[in-house]
Design an enzyme around this catalytic site. Structure first.
Site: not given
Length: 266
Positions: A140, A120
């Site tokens: 995730e 990210e």
């Protein structure tokens, strides 16, 4: 220069090098790391002698994502920085480049793990170099979580949507070669050479007019979601003033005189 026990700051000429420094945890994000990162981005922005930033990790990894135990406050590690988070609840997002875009070019040098929060943060950088054995991915969904660091927005704008959705929805890992093939990184080099390659690219950036470099970067991001007509108008507004700077005049003189330009940000 700043820094914390989990984030080192050093200079290589006009390049600031920010290094995630928690190798025993594959540089998983901690409070100390986030505070050091945020301060590093601000220092680079405010120091006109800094023309580029190289962002990397120590010990053969880039970043394995969030350390949930550390961020939950278990144990005393990083307690001295907790007041910073209370004073600015957005600090962690700025540190991770979700809510802050440095005005200087940021070049990522990735070795080893660059997963979850590491991938990210990578999306907030401008130019990306990876070692051959680097690993990328957004894990995730495998843990029933959401990649809330910006990936559902940014990733589809940086790589083809089909690849973005596969990465987001399967949670699988990607090799450096796969990451390059889908456009997530621009260079793959032998293991251990990512930092050297990033510094080489930074030197090329540093040799250019800093005002022009910053204006070009700003224009690219400002116009990314505009229509072509609006983007071209915004480009003129951003670009024309550069032609009136001393840097532009120095660039023209140096070209005519067949010498290297000496830029002074004016």
């Amino acid at each position: 220069m700043g820094g914390t026990e989990h984030l080192t700051v050093r200079r290589e000429g006009a390049t600031m090098v920010l290094t995630l420094n928690r190798p025993e945890a594959r540089n998983a994000l901690s409070i100390a790391m986030l505070v050091g990162l945020y301060d590093g981005w601000l220092e680079a922005d405010e120091d006109d002698s800094v023309r580029s930033v190289v962002f990397t990790g120590a010990g053969g990894s880039f970043c394995a994502g969030m350390d949930l135990k550390a961020l939950a406050g278990r144990g005393m590690e990083g307690e001295q920085y907790r007041d910073r988070l209370k004073a600015d609840p957005d600090l962690h997002w700025k540190a991770m480049l979700r809510h802050h875009r440095p005005r200087k070019p940021v070049i990522a040098a990735v070795e080893g793990y660059c997963v979850a929060g590491g991938t990210e943060m990578l999306q907030g950088t401008d130019i990306r170099v990876a070692g051959e054995s680097a690993t990328f991915g957004l894990f995730e969904v495998r843990r029933g979580l959401f990649p809330i660091g910006g990936s559902t927005v940014r990733l589809q704008r940086q790589i083809p949507r089909t690849h973005a959705l596969e990465m987001l929805l399967t949670g699988r890992s990607y090799t450096a070669r796969e990451a390059a093939a889908i456009g997530l990184v621009g260079h793959v080099v032998p293991d251990g050479e990512a930092l050297d390659k990033a510094l080489e690219i930074a030197e090329r950036v540093n040799a250019c007019g800093p005002l022009a470099v910053e204006a070009v970067k700003a224009s690219v991001y400002e116009t990314a979601e505009l229509t072509e007509a609006d983007g071209l108008a915004a480009e003129l507004a951003r670009g024309w003033p550069v032609f009136d700077t001393a840097d532009a005049k120095e660039g023209a003189r140096a070209f005519a005189e067949k010498r290297a330009p000496v830029y002074r940000r004016a």
